[in-house]
Each structure stands twice: as C-alpha cells, then as structure tokens.
Design a protein around this motif. Sequence first.
Motif, PDB file in Angstrom:
ATOM      1  N   SER A 190      22.794  58.779  60.748  1.00  0.00           N
ATOM      2  CA  SER A 190      23.195  58.265  59.444  1.00  0.00           C
ATOM      3  C   SER A 190      22.878  56.774  59.329  1.00  0.00           C
ATOM      4  N   THR A 244      19.695  57.836  55.659  1.00  0.00           N
ATOM      5  CA  THR A 244      19.751  57.119  56.934  1.00  0.00           C
ATOM      6  C   THR A 244      19.477  55.647  56.657  1.00  0.00           C
ATOM      7  N   HIS A 260      19.970  62.907  60.374  1.00  0.00           N
ATOM      8  CA  HIS A 260      20.490  62.286  61.584  1.00  0.00           C
ATOM      9  C   HIS A 260      19.466  61.304  62.127  1.00  0.00           C
TER      10      HIS A 260
END
Lengths: 111, 119
Positions: free
Chosen positions: B9, B114, B7
């Motif tokens: 993304s 990410t 987290h």
Amino acid sequence: GESVGLHLPTLSVQEGDNSIINCAYSNSASDYFIWYKQESGKGPQFIIDIRSNMDKRQGQRVTVLLNKTVKHLSLQIAATQPGDSAVYFCAGAEYGNKLVFGAGTILRVKS
Amino acid sequence: GAVVSQHPSWVICKSGTSVKIECRSLDFQATTMFWYRQFPKQSLMLMATSNEGSKATYEQGVEKDKFLINHASLTLSTLTVTSAHPEDSSFYICSARDNFGTSGQETQYFGPGTRLLVL
C-alpha cells in the motif's frame, strides 16, 4: 481523441442538500460513461455508469443524466452526507476502448 | 464482488533501487488490467494497459524500460519501477476490467493504490 473535463473544480454543499456535479466530453463516439468517487489516499470507487442509449439512470441516492446533444453528463447526489465528501471523476469510453478521465471535482459537505 | 487489491500500500525506497507493485483481482478474472499514476490534486493518468499473456501497451511518453509490466495470470499484474528516482514518487493505482461480469465491458474496478516515495 477523447477528452473529458469538468466545469467546477470544487463544490461545497450543505449537509442534506442535493449535489450536482457536471462533466463535459468531446468525443461524440463515446458510448459509455462512469462516475467514480475517490476519497483521500484511496483508489477510485465505482458509483454508477450509463450507456449512450440511455439519458438517465438511477442508483441509491445517485442519478446520472446524459445529454448527448450537448455532450454533457451530470451526477446528482440526493441528501448529501458528510461521507460523500470526496473527489468525483467522470470517465468516458468508446466501446471496448480505454476510459478517459476528467479532471475531477472536489465535493465538500458542510455540516 | 469485483474487488481489486494492491500490494504494498506504500513503499519508501532509495534512489536507484527497483520497486515492484502487485495488482490482483480477487473475485474475478481480468484479461485486461490498467496502471495509472496520480499526482496530488490531479486526475488519473493512464500509463499502460496490461494484457494477460501478451506485452503491455504503453501510453505516449511512458518509458517501457523504466516501468516494466507483467501480466502472467488472469488475476495478477505487476508493475516494476526500475532504478527509481525522486521524480517517480507518486500514487500508483491499478484497475481491472471484469470482462465476464454483468457490468459494461468497459467497467474498471480500481485497487486501493500504492504510494511510492523515492528518497
């Protein structure tokens, strides 16, 4: 040090045919190998692994072959499907050490 | 099993700001996590190895003061890109090693990645 590389950057196959993706490694001390599949924009997905005390291992529609004599491994995909289209990476490691990744092969499946 | 999440993304930030990326192992404990960087149509480049409770080990050429890694628990590692610049734009992927699983000790399970864009 370890280096793992691939022979072919791109492989195009017809849907339903078998695919063979090749990988060469340089470190003879490598005793563990993994194949990963990476789809566009996503992280690598574990496919299958093999230890150096084996020369063949089968999974669902996939087979990994290891030839320690020539330091070569391959990934065979049976009855290739459009969903198999992705980049495939091999990686190798000595026991407990970090993985070293190959350059990757793009697999394109033609319908 | 062996699910790893990341987290955010994707993130877009201004040049000079810092960005933190989280990597979590959801159903297993990972004493070791890895951070990779990937440019388009290239392979994964290992940046650093993150060990729970100790300092990260950085690969040659990776600036430890620019890419801060913290592995405070067995399920969470964070990568902070400090003072980000456009050349830091890339796809950052973490992985976690399931030391207690049935797969090989070296098996790494990857997060979804990410995507960082620095303007």
